[in-house]
Design a protein around this motif. Structure first.
Motif, PDB file in Angstrom:
ATOM      1  N   LEU A 102       0.822  -1.210   0.000  1.00  0.00           N
ATOM      2  CA  LEU A 102       0.000   0.000   0.000  1.00  0.00           C
ATOM      3  C   LEU A 102       0.860   1.266   0.000  1.00  0.00           C
ATOM      4  N   PHE A 103       1.873   1.298   0.857  1.00  0.00           N
ATOM      5  CA  PHE A 103       2.735   2.476   0.914  1.00  0.00           C
ATOM      6  C   PHE A 103       3.415   2.699  -0.433  1.00  0.00           C
ATOM      7  N   PHE A 104       3.949   1.636  -1.031  1.00  0.00           N
ATOM      8  CA  PHE A 104       4.628   1.768  -2.314  1.00  0.00           C
ATOM      9  C   PHE A 104       3.689   2.303  -3.384  1.00  0.00           C
ATOM     10  N   SER A 105       2.483   1.774  -3.460  1.00  0.00           N
ATOM     11  CA  SER A 105       1.580   2.165  -4.542  1.00  0.00           C
ATOM     12  C   SER A 105       1.074   3.598  -4.421  1.00  0.00           C
ATOM     13  N   HIS A 106       1.198   4.206  -3.247  1.00  0.00           N
ATOM     14  CA  HIS A 106       0.747   5.590  -3.095  1.00  0.00           C
ATOM     15  C   HIS A 106       1.880   6.602  -2.984  1.00  0.00           C
ATOM     16  N   ILE A 107       2.968   6.244  -2.340  1.00  0.00           N
ATOM     17  CA  ILE A 107       4.061   7.198  -2.135  1.00  0.00           C
ATOM     18  C   ILE A 107       5.419   6.600  -2.481  1.00  0.00           C
ATOM     19  N   GLY A 108       5.610   5.356  -2.130  1.00  0.00           N
ATOM     20  CA  GLY A 108       6.913   4.723  -2.278  1.00  0.00           C
ATOM     21  C   GLY A 108       7.476   4.744  -3.687  1.00  0.00           C
ATOM     22  N   TRP A 109       6.597   4.687  -4.677  1.00  0.00           N
ATOM     23  CA  TRP A 109       7.061   4.697  -6.066  1.00  0.00           C
ATOM     24  C   TRP A 109       7.844   5.956  -6.400  1.00  0.00           C
ATOM     25  N   LEU A 110       7.605   7.028  -5.652  1.00  0.00           N
ATOM     26  CA  LEU A 110       8.344   8.277  -5.868  1.00  0.00           C
ATOM     27  C   LEU A 110       9.733   8.245  -5.235  1.00  0.00           C
ATOM     28  N   LEU A 111       9.959   7.311  -4.321  1.00  0.00           N
ATOM     29  CA  LEU A 111      11.172   7.305  -3.516  1.00  0.00           C
ATOM     30  C   LEU A 111      12.226   6.294  -3.968  1.00  0.00           C
ATOM     31  N   VAL A 112      11.877   5.414  -4.873  1.00  0.00           N
ATOM     32  CA  VAL A 112      12.813   4.366  -5.302  1.00  0.00           C
ATOM     33  C   VAL A 112      12.997   4.408  -6.817  1.00  0.00           C
ATOM     34  N   ASP A 113      14.030   3.741  -7.283  1.00  0.00           N
ATOM     35  CA  ASP A 113      14.248   3.632  -8.721  1.00  0.00           C
ATOM     36  C   ASP A 113      13.143   2.787  -9.344  1.00  0.00           C
ATOM     37  N   LYS A 114      12.815   3.124 -10.570  1.00  0.00           N
ATOM     38  CA  LYS A 114      11.781   2.374 -11.286  1.00  0.00           C
ATOM     39  C   LYS A 114      12.282   0.971 -11.626  1.00  0.00           C
ATOM     40  N   HIS A 115      11.366   0.033 -11.607  1.00  0.00           N
ATOM     41  CA  HIS A 115      11.673  -1.334 -12.013  1.00  0.00           C
ATOM     42  C   HIS A 115      12.129  -1.295 -13.479  1.00  0.00           C
ATOM     43  N   PRO A 116      13.091  -2.104 -13.884  1.00  0.00           N
ATOM     44  CA  PRO A 116      13.561  -2.095 -15.283  1.00  0.00           C
ATOM     45  C   PRO A 116      12.437  -2.305 -16.304  1.00  0.00           C
ATOM     46  N   GLU A 117      11.421  -3.060 -15.932  1.00  0.00           N
ATOM     47  CA  GLU A 117      10.297  -3.291 -16.863  1.00  0.00           C
ATOM     48  C   GLU A 117       9.472  -2.016 -17.068  1.00  0.00           C
ATOM     49  N   VAL A 118       9.365  -1.187 -16.031  1.00  0.00           N
ATOM     50  CA  VAL A 118       8.681   0.106 -16.165  1.00  0.00           C
ATOM     51  C   VAL A 118       9.442   0.975 -17.168  1.00  0.00           C
ATOM     52  N   LEU A 119      10.752   0.998 -17.042  1.00  0.00           N
ATOM     53  CA  LEU A 119      11.575   1.799 -17.955  1.00  0.00           C
ATOM     54  C   LEU A 119      11.453   1.285 -19.389  1.00  0.00           C
ATOM     55  N   ARG A 120      11.494  -0.028 -19.551  1.00  0.00           N
ATOM     56  CA  ARG A 120      11.421  -0.620 -20.892  1.00  0.00           C
ATOM     57  C   ARG A 120      10.063  -0.346 -21.545  1.00  0.00           C
TER      58      ARG A 120
END
Length: 110
Positions: A71-89
């Motif tokens: 839950l934390f990742f899906s609302h805020i955490g995604w802004l604090l960590v590097d994107k998964h390589p699949e997101v970038l691709r």
């Protein structure tokens, strides 16, 4: 400031630029872009790209806000960590021409 940022995300980055739910005059686009900037959640172009990815690849590694990561990742955490390589691709494969041609968003991104 918090309300302005929330307005910029909700009405601007989300409804206008991610989903193209309505059309906005250039002055309104500038206002929404400035408000979105106050939210400190990347550029509107990046936010919209990630949100389009989210809808296309829900709960996979290509989903920038993947709920399987918590839950934390899906609302805020995604802004604090590097994107998964699949997101970038997968992000490189989306058609973002509508936003890349928008002078207001080009200004903000620059």
């Amino acid at each position: 400031m918090y309300m302005a940022g929330g307005f910029g995300i909700t009405a601007g980055a989300h409804r206008l630029w991610s989903h193209r739910s309505f059309k906005a005059t250039p002055p309104l686009q500038v206002l929404l872009m400035l408000a979105q900037t106050l939210a400190c959640q990347l550029s509107a172009h990046s936010w919209a790209r990630d949100h389009r990815l989210h809808h296309k690849y829900v709960d996979t590694d290509a989903d920038p806000y993947c709920a399987r990561r918590g839950l934390f990742f899906s609302h805020i955490g995604w802004l604090l960590v590097d994107k998964h390589p699949e997101v970038l691709r997968r992000g490189k494969t989306l058609d973002m021409a509508d936003l890349e041609e928008n002078p207001v968003l080009r200004f903000q991104k620059k």
